[in-house]
Design a protein around this motif. Structure first.
Motif, PDB file in Angstrom:
ATOM      1  N   ASN A   1      -5.476   6.536   4.225  1.00  0.00           N
ATOM      2  CA  ASN A   1      -5.020   6.583   2.831  1.00  0.00           C
ATOM      3  C   ASN A   1      -4.544   5.244   2.279  1.00  0.00           C
ATOM      4  O   ASN A   1      -3.827   5.199   1.281  1.00  0.00           O
ATOM      5  N   ALA A   2      -4.944   4.145   2.905  1.00  0.00           N
ATOM      6  CA  ALA A   2      -4.422   2.837   2.517  1.00  0.00           C
ATOM      7  C   ALA A   2      -4.698   2.481   1.059  1.00  0.00           C
ATOM      8  O   ALA A   2      -3.913   1.769   0.428  1.00  0.00           O
TER       9      ALA A   2
ATOM     10  N   LYS B   1       3.781  -2.383   9.950  1.00  0.00           N
ATOM     11  CA  LYS B   1       3.368  -3.622   9.291  1.00  0.00           C
ATOM     12  C   LYS B   1       1.864  -3.579   8.994  1.00  0.00           C
ATOM     13  O   LYS B   1       1.088  -2.956   9.738  1.00  0.00           O
ATOM     14  N   HIS B   2       1.457  -4.252   7.917  1.00  0.00           N
ATOM     15  CA  HIS B   2       0.045  -4.220   7.560  1.00  0.00           C
ATOM     16  C   HIS B   2      -0.353  -5.475   6.785  1.00  0.00           C
ATOM     17  O   HIS B   2       0.485  -6.143   6.179  1.00  0.00           O
TER      18      HIS B   2
ATOM     19  N   ILE C   1       0.819  -1.213   0.000  1.00  0.00           N
ATOM     20  CA  ILE C   1       0.000   0.000   0.000  1.00  0.00           C
ATOM     21  C   ILE C   1       0.852   1.261   0.000  1.00  0.00           C
ATOM     22  O   ILE C   1       0.342   2.360   0.139  1.00  0.00           O
ATOM     23  N   HIS C   2       2.176   1.096  -0.150  1.00  0.00           N
ATOM     24  CA  HIS C   2       3.038   2.266  -0.190  1.00  0.00           C
ATOM     25  C   HIS C   2       2.854   3.002  -1.515  1.00  0.00           C
ATOM     26  O   HIS C   2       2.692   2.384  -2.569  1.00  0.00           O
TER      27      HIS C   2
ATOM     28  N   CYS D   1      -4.320  -1.886  15.171  1.00  0.00           N
ATOM     29  CA  CYS D   1      -5.676  -1.435  14.886  1.00  0.00           C
ATOM     30  C   CYS D   1      -6.089  -1.869  13.483  1.00  0.00           C
ATOM     31  O   CYS D   1      -5.263  -2.344  12.693  1.00  0.00           O
ATOM     32  N   TYR D   2      -7.379  -1.710  13.194  1.00  0.00           N
ATOM     33  CA  TYR D   2      -7.927  -2.002  11.882  1.00  0.00           C
ATOM     34  C   TYR D   2      -8.498  -0.726  11.271  1.00  0.00           C
ATOM     35  O   TYR D   2      -8.995   0.158  11.983  1.00  0.00           O
ATOM     36  N   SER D   3      -8.446  -0.653   9.961  1.00  0.00           N
ATOM     37  CA  SER D   3      -9.088   0.434   9.215  1.00  0.00           C
ATOM     38  C   SER D   3     -10.051  -0.197   8.215  1.00  0.00           C
ATOM     39  O   SER D   3      -9.659  -1.038   7.405  1.00  0.00           O
TER      40      SER D   3
END
Length: 208
Positions: free
Chosen positions: A164-165, A125-126, A108-109, A193-195
């Protein structure tokens, strides 16, 4: 260097705690108007202006123009108290059952030819999961070597990642939010956390 919009949110939140009895309040109609740009080794000053409006407060964050003739308005919006707000619990385990991990979307960068972000962003991390037009992103900042999340209530890099992911994953081009309709702040940013993001297609067949 450009100050991220989420840093403005943390600045506004910190100042508004002096005006509200508790830390529960809602921000709405937040408009990002002009980027705050600083060159390397340059010192520039931001000012926050608060206007009382009944039981709410309007706000602006401004800086003096380089020619000393007027002011740049970087962000403006409004806030209201949430005196009777009840925090809602979310069944994360149940939510995860609806989503599938999407390996193709894990990076997602942003494209560095468009925008460059620092290690405080890239070291988070994601994992990204997808269900139709909904995306769920898990973030883990516990191993970030900067370890400065405790210095903030809303940690700008993590909040920026959450908001902004998908900005560089939807069709072609890039998308930077210029407007937040509503934001309820109920607690500090946790390390994990979660988005949850929903993509809406408007009448012009453009994703938002």
């Amino acid at each position: 260097y450009v100050l991220p919009g989420t840093a403005f949110i943390e600045i506004i939140r910190e100042i508004l705690t002096y005006y509200y009895i508790n830390d529960l309040f809602e921000l709405h109609d937040i408009m990002f108007l002009v980027p705050f740009i600083v060159n390397e080794n340059e010192n520039k000053e931001l000012q926050t202006v608060i206007y009382k409006k009944g039981n709410s407060y309007d706000f602006k964050i401004i800086s003096e123009k380089s020619n000393k003739r007027g002011w740049n308005i970087h962000v403006e919006g409004n806030s209201v108290p949430l005196n009777n707000y009840v925090k809602q619990k979310i069944d994360v385990a149940g939510l995860l059952k609806k989503f599938n991990k999407n390996d193709k979307l894990q990076n997602i960068h942003p494209d560095e030819s468009i925008i460059q972000i620092g290690p405080r962003w890239t070291n988070i991390k994601h994992e990204l999961f997808k269900n139709g037009n909904e995306y769920l992103v898990y973030f883990d900042n516990s191993l970030n070597f900067f370890n400065d999340i405790e210095d903030y209530y809303l940690y700008p890099p993590l909040l920026d990642r959450g908001v902004n992911a998908l900005n560089f994953k939807l069709k072609e081009g890039s998308y930077i939010p210029l407007f937040y309709k509503r934001m309820i702040i109920t607690g500090p940013t946790p390390k994990q956390c979660y988005s949850l993001l929903r993509v809406h297609t408007n009448e012009n067949d453009r994703d938002e």
